[in-house]
Write a protein that holds these residues in place. Structure first.
Motif, PDB file in Angstrom:
ATOM      1  N   ILE A  94       0.879  -1.241  -0.179  1.00  0.00           N
ATOM      2  CA  ILE A  94       0.003   0.024  -0.132  1.00  0.00           C
ATOM      3  C   ILE A  94       0.815   1.292   0.038  1.00  0.00           C
ATOM      4  O   ILE A  94       2.022   1.410   0.762  1.00  0.00           O
ATOM      5  CB  ILE A  94      -0.946  -0.102   1.133  1.00  0.00           C
ATOM      6  N   SER A  95       0.722   2.176  -0.644  1.00  0.00           N
ATOM      7  CA  SER A  95       1.319   3.321  -1.047  1.00  0.00           C
ATOM      8  C   SER A  95       0.620   4.732  -0.483  1.00  0.00           C
ATOM      9  O   SER A  95       1.054   5.772  -0.346  1.00  0.00           O
ATOM     10  CB  SER A  95       1.896   3.483  -2.310  1.00  0.00           C
ATOM     11  N   SER A  96      -0.704   4.548  -0.627  1.00  0.00           N
ATOM     12  CA  SER A  96      -1.613   5.565  -0.202  1.00  0.00           C
ATOM     13  C   SER A  96      -2.991   5.161   0.415  1.00  0.00           C
ATOM     14  O   SER A  96      -3.435   4.201   0.112  1.00  0.00           O
ATOM     15  CB  SER A  96      -2.001   6.124  -1.377  1.00  0.00           C
ATOM     16  N   ILE A  97      -3.270   5.978   1.587  1.00  0.00           N
ATOM     17  CA  ILE A  97      -4.421   5.517   2.391  1.00  0.00           C
ATOM     18  C   ILE A  97      -5.210   6.883   2.465  1.00  0.00           C
ATOM     19  O   ILE A  97      -4.765   7.988   3.087  1.00  0.00           O
ATOM     20  CB  ILE A  97      -4.068   4.964   3.789  1.00  0.00           C
ATOM     21  N   HIS A  98      -6.578   6.713   1.896  1.00  0.00           N
ATOM     22  CA  HIS A  98      -7.418   7.990   2.080  1.00  0.00           C
ATOM     23  C   HIS A  98      -8.306   7.542   3.250  1.00  0.00           C
ATOM     24  O   HIS A  98      -9.005   6.575   3.469  1.00  0.00           O
ATOM     25  CB  HIS A  98      -8.190   7.931   0.781  1.00  0.00           C
ATOM     26  N   LEU A  99      -8.551   8.522   4.176  1.00  0.00           N
ATOM     27  CA  LEU A  99      -9.477   8.291   5.399  1.00  0.00           C
ATOM     28  C   LEU A  99     -10.433   9.629   5.132  1.00  0.00           C
ATOM     29  O   LEU A  99      -9.957  10.849   5.129  1.00  0.00           O
ATOM     30  CB  LEU A  99      -8.488   8.408   6.524  1.00  0.00           C
ATOM     31  N   SER A 100     -11.677   9.279   5.446  1.00  0.00           N
ATOM     32  CA  SER A 100     -12.615  10.377   5.774  1.00  0.00           C
ATOM     33  C   SER A 100     -13.475   9.723   6.952  1.00  0.00           C
ATOM     34  O   SER A 100     -13.823   8.803   7.202  1.00  0.00           O
ATOM     35  CB  SER A 100     -13.756  10.456   4.535  1.00  0.00           C
ATOM     36  N   ILE A 101     -13.412  10.823   7.925  1.00  0.00           N
ATOM     37  CA  ILE A 101     -14.232  10.603   9.183  1.00  0.00           C
ATOM     38  C   ILE A 101     -15.188  11.801   9.467  1.00  0.00           C
ATOM     39  O   ILE A 101     -14.944  12.740   8.868  1.00  0.00           O
ATOM     40  CB  ILE A 101     -13.268  10.495  10.339  1.00  0.00           C
ATOM     41  N   SER A 102     -16.229  11.481  10.373  1.00  0.00           N
ATOM     42  CA  SER A 102     -17.108  12.273  10.481  1.00  0.00           C
ATOM     43  C   SER A 102     -17.966  12.033  11.896  1.00  0.00           C
ATOM     44  O   SER A 102     -18.058  10.613  12.103  1.00  0.00           O
ATOM     45  CB  SER A 102     -18.302  12.508   9.404  1.00  0.00           C
ATOM     46  N   HIS A 103     -18.515  13.082  12.592  1.00  0.00           N
ATOM     47  CA  HIS A 103     -19.227  12.466  13.921  1.00  0.00           C
ATOM     48  C   HIS A 103     -20.395  13.731  13.889  1.00  0.00           C
ATOM     49  O   HIS A 103     -20.369  14.745  13.769  1.00  0.00           O
ATOM     50  CB  HIS A 103     -18.507  12.425  15.033  1.00  0.00           C
ATOM     51  N   ASP A 104     -21.744  13.078  14.192  1.00  0.00           N
ATOM     52  CA  ASP A 104     -22.704  13.936  14.286  1.00  0.00           C
ATOM     53  C   ASP A 104     -24.017  13.229  14.816  1.00  0.00           C
ATOM     54  O   ASP A 104     -24.205  12.226  14.365  1.00  0.00           O
ATOM     55  CB  ASP A 104     -23.309  14.677  12.864  1.00  0.00           C
ATOM     56  N   GLY A 105     -24.842  13.911  15.456  1.00  0.00           N
ATOM     57  CA  GLY A 105     -26.282  13.117  15.936  1.00  0.00           C
ATOM     58  C   GLY A 105     -26.002  12.030  16.622  1.00  0.00           C
ATOM     59  O   GLY A 105     -26.745  11.133  16.557  1.00  0.00           O
ATOM     60  N   GLY A 106     -24.904  11.812  17.423  1.00  0.00           N
ATOM     61  CA  GLY A 106     -24.622  10.367  17.992  1.00  0.00           C
ATOM     62  C   GLY A 106     -23.878   9.468  17.597  1.00  0.00           C
ATOM     63  O   GLY A 106     -23.924   8.474  18.037  1.00  0.00           O
ATOM     64  N   TYR A 107     -23.611   9.708  16.492  1.00  0.00           N
ATOM     65  CA  TYR A 107     -22.779   8.686  15.484  1.00  0.00           C
ATOM     66  C   TYR A 107     -21.427   9.096  14.965  1.00  0.00           C
ATOM     67  O   TYR A 107     -21.472  10.609  14.782  1.00  0.00           O
ATOM     68  CB  TYR A 107     -23.672   8.384  14.200  1.00  0.00           C
ATOM     69  N   ALA A 108     -20.690   8.428  14.887  1.00  0.00           N
ATOM     70  CA  ALA A 108     -19.156   8.349  14.343  1.00  0.00           C
ATOM     71  C   ALA A 108     -18.923   7.511  13.250  1.00  0.00           C
ATOM     72  O   ALA A 108     -19.581   6.524  13.243  1.00  0.00           O
ATOM     73  CB  ALA A 108     -18.234   8.520  15.187  1.00  0.00           C
ATOM     74  N   THR A 109     -18.291   8.050  12.100  1.00  0.00           N
ATOM     75  CA  THR A 109     -18.351   7.168  10.931  1.00  0.00           C
ATOM     76  C   THR A 109     -16.880   7.352  10.155  1.00  0.00           C
ATOM     77  O   THR A 109     -16.368   8.647  10.403  1.00  0.00           O
ATOM     78  CB  THR A 109     -19.490   7.330   9.994  1.00  0.00           C
ATOM     79  N   ALA A 110     -16.441   6.554   9.679  1.00  0.00           N
ATOM     80  CA  ALA A 110     -15.222   6.430   8.897  1.00  0.00           C
ATOM     81  C   ALA A 110     -15.228   5.789   7.561  1.00  0.00           C
ATOM     82  O   ALA A 110     -15.868   4.685   7.595  1.00  0.00           O
ATOM     83  CB  ALA A 110     -14.114   6.007   9.842  1.00  0.00           C
ATOM     84  N   MET A 111     -14.578   5.978   6.711  1.00  0.00           N
ATOM     85  CA  MET A 111     -14.164   5.245   5.369  1.00  0.00           C
ATOM     86  C   MET A 111     -12.909   5.348   5.095  1.00  0.00           C
ATOM     87  O   MET A 111     -12.168   6.239   5.090  1.00  0.00           O
ATOM     88  CB  MET A 111     -14.979   6.045   4.184  1.00  0.00           C
ATOM     89  N   VAL A 112     -12.452   4.283   4.734  1.00  0.00           N
ATOM     90  CA  VAL A 112     -10.844   4.156   4.077  1.00  0.00           C
ATOM     91  C   VAL A 112     -10.601   3.468   2.989  1.00  0.00           C
ATOM     92  O   VAL A 112     -11.267   2.490   2.451  1.00  0.00           O
ATOM     93  CB  VAL A 112     -10.139   3.351   5.419  1.00  0.00           C
ATOM     94  N   VAL A 113      -9.868   4.097   2.133  1.00  0.00           N
ATOM     95  CA  VAL A 113      -9.593   3.345   0.682  1.00  0.00           C
ATOM     96  C   VAL A 113      -7.990   3.237   0.886  1.00  0.00           C
ATOM     97  O   VAL A 113      -7.328   4.168   1.059  1.00  0.00           O
ATOM     98  CB  VAL A 113     -10.058   4.365  -0.466  1.00  0.00           C
ATOM     99  N   CYS A 114      -7.539   2.198   0.595  1.00  0.00           N
ATOM    100  CA  CYS A 114      -6.259   1.741   0.461  1.00  0.00           C
ATOM    101  C   CYS A 114      -5.907   1.539  -0.960  1.00  0.00           C
ATOM    102  O   CYS A 114      -6.462   0.627  -1.545  1.00  0.00           O
ATOM    103  CB  CYS A 114      -5.727   0.458   1.246  1.00  0.00           C
ATOM    104  N   GLU A 115      -4.574   2.300  -1.219  1.00  0.00           N
ATOM    105  CA  GLU A 115      -3.908   2.229  -2.794  1.00  0.00           C
ATOM    106  C   GLU A 115      -2.615   1.520  -2.933  1.00  0.00           C
ATOM    107  O   GLU A 115      -2.009   2.071  -2.059  1.00  0.00           O
ATOM    108  CB  GLU A 115      -4.152   3.333  -3.723  1.00  0.00           C
ATOM    109  N   SER A 116      -2.543   0.649  -4.052  1.00  0.00           N
ATOM    110  CA  SER A 116      -1.140   0.455  -4.190  1.00  0.00           C
ATOM    111  C   SER A 116      -0.314   1.276  -5.347  1.00  0.00           C
ATOM    112  O   SER A 116      -1.260   1.915  -6.164  1.00  0.00           O
ATOM    113  CB  SER A 116      -0.935  -0.961  -4.275  1.00  0.00           C
TER     114      SER A 116
END
Length: 116
Positions: A94-116
């Motif tokens: 893996i050469s690159s990792i993309h991360l998006s995180i958020s929290h609102d309304g009592g929830y926390a979420t995350a999305m990750v994409v790993c690239e080579s």
């Protein structure tokens, strides 16, 4: 090329209850810097680590503290990986990792994409 993707949703109230039931757990999940954040931000960091583990194939043996979520000066989140997590990232090429995180309304979420 995409090597892996992962997502996680964390109910902040459940995360808080889990920490109250097991007081030592926070120190095993979050780095000292992450522990200083608000509860919703802590839950978001936990979700990010869960999403990363999924993107890496959820192998056993990875330590939660071998990964820290940091933010750039403009607020872009990213991972700092060491030890077991860095080893898995290297093993998958893996050469690159993309991360998006958020929290609102009592929830926390995350999305990750790993690239080579």
């Amino acid at each position: 090329m995409i090597v892996g993707i992962g997502t996680d949703l964390c109910v902040v109230e459940r995360f808080e209850a889990m920490l109250e039931r097991r007081p030592g757990l926070l120190g095993r999940l979050l780095t000292p810097g992450e522990q200083e954040l608000s509860l919703p931000s802590q839950a978001a960091r936990f979700a990010a680590k869960e999403a990363l583990a999924k993107a890496l194939g959820s192998p056993g043996g990875m330590r939660w503290l071998d990964c820290e979520v940091t933010k750039s000066e403009v607020g872009v989140p990213s991972f700092v990986a060491t030890g077991t997590v860095a080893a898995r990232i290297a093993a998958l090429g893996i050469s690159s990792i993309h991360l998006s995180i958020s929290h609102d309304g009592g929830y926390a979420t995350a999305m990750v994409v790993c690239e080579s």
